[in-house]
Design an enzyme around this catalytic site. Structure first.
Site, PDB file in Angstrom:
ATOM      1  N   ASP A 268     -77.565 -45.096  42.753  1.00 60.34           N
ATOM      2  CA  ASP A 268     -78.098 -45.817  41.598  1.00 60.34           C
ATOM      3  C   ASP A 268     -79.601 -46.045  41.714  1.00 60.34           C
ATOM      4  OD1 ASP A 268     -77.975 -47.651  43.686  1.00 60.34           O
ATOM      5  OD2 ASP A 268     -76.406 -48.865  42.790  1.00 60.34           O
TER       6      ASP A 268
ATOM      7  N   HIS B 249     -68.933 -55.299  43.145  1.00 63.67           N
ATOM      8  CA  HIS B 249     -69.450 -54.055  42.560  1.00 63.67           C
ATOM      9  C   HIS B 249     -69.628 -52.985  43.634  1.00 63.67           C
ATOM     10  CE1 HIS B 249     -74.006 -55.307  42.927  1.00 63.67           C
ATOM     11  NE2 HIS B 249     -73.572 -54.790  44.036  1.00 63.67           N
TER      12      HIS B 249
HETATM   13  P1  PGA Z   1     -76.371 -55.553  50.220  1.00 63.36           P
HETATM   14  O1  PGA Z   1     -75.942 -54.981  48.796  1.00 63.36           O
HETATM   15  O2  PGA Z   1     -76.099 -54.465  51.196  1.00 63.36           O
HETATM   16  O3  PGA Z   1     -77.821 -55.856  50.059  1.00 63.36           O
HETATM   17  O4  PGA Z   1     -75.520 -56.758  50.456  1.00 63.36           O
HETATM   18  C1  PGA Z   1     -74.723 -54.345  48.652  1.00 63.36           C
HETATM   19  C2  PGA Z   1     -74.480 -54.046  47.208  1.00 63.36           C
HETATM   20  O5  PGA Z   1     -74.910 -54.850  46.349  1.00 63.36           O
HETATM   21  O6  PGA Z   1     -73.845 -53.013  46.927  1.00 63.36           O
END
Ligand code: PGA
Length: 238
Positions: free
Chosen positions: A67, A136
């Site tokens: 993304d 998510h």
């Molecule tokens: P993070 O994000 O590794 O910064 O916790 C994970 C995500 O939002 O997919």
């Protein structure tokens, strides 16, 4: 879903690097699906270390990221393009790398192009994923329905709040993103999901209940035949 529980973040990063290294050594021209966020940082530095030590060769590997914010320029320090260059692509040489173009005038066209490029590459061999505190994956936010195709998504308040820590005061945080949908993610022959930290324990618990929760996008992964979850004890609650 196979689960590997690690004592802490460093062990998690090494266990994840072992899985990536095994994939690349078995198939040197692998297509990797890559992720951003805090969780894979340790994995990326371990991959850089292993490449410098001559233990792994990425020169034939192609990559697609999950993304990118929209709209955002490639050179914005909070763009995922910038993150990937800083943490991996400037240090490890890949055959090709690709992220959704967060600066396009035609997001729908870019999304369609992204999916065709993944398909033309033969799909993803190993998809790396993190998980949001709201469940998510990529930027597929909890919703009534989930997109198969790559698409332009409006981010939820929960995600905006979780990621606001990266944006300086007064800096505009994009409220939308271009994200792979479930089609490209599920095309992956194998999936590596990393979960680290106590703040992920509630969502990890829901994931491991073995049920598809429609408000937990990551629970759809229970339907994929080849998912490995590497989780640290803080997130596992063990
Ligand atoms: P993070 O994000 O590794 O910064 O916790 C994970 C995500 O939002 O997919």
């Amino acid at each position: 879903m196979k689960k590997i529980v690690c004592d802490g973040y460093d062990e998690l990063s090494r266990a994840a690097a072992d899985i990536v290294a095994e994939q690349v050594s078995r198939k040197p021209n692998s297509v990797l699906g890559l992720a951003t966020g805090s969780t894979p940082l340790g994995l990326y530095s371990e991959l850089v270390r292993r490449q410098s030590a001559g233990e792994i060769d990425f020169s034939k590997v192609r990559s697609f990221n999950l993304d990118e914010y929209y709209p955002i320029s490639k050179d914005h320090p909070q763009s995922y393009n910038y993150y990937m260059r800083e943490n991996l692509f400037s240090k490890v040489s890949f055959a090709s790398t690709r992220l959704p173009d967060g600066n396009t005038d035609d997001p729908q066209g870019e999304c369609a192009k992204y999916d065709s490029e993944i398909e033309a590459a033969g799909g993803i061999d190993l998809q790396l994923l993190g998980i949001g505190i709201n469940g998510h994956i990529g930027f597929n936010e909890p919703a009534d329905s989930y997109s198969v195709a790559t698409y332009l998504v409006k981010l939820t308040e929960s995600t905006l709040a979780a990621n606001s820590r990266f944006f300086a005061n007064g800096e505009t945080q994009p409220v939308s993103a271009l994200t792979m949908g479930f089609g490209a993610i599920f095309s992956a022959k194998s999936i590596l999901l990393l979960i680290s930290g106590q703040n992920k324990a509630p969502i990890a618990k829901r994931l491991f209940q073995g049920k598809i929760h429609t408000d937990v996008p990551a629970s759809l992964l229970l339907l994929h035949p080849n998912v490995t979850v590497v989780i640290d004890r803080a997130a596992d609650g063990s």
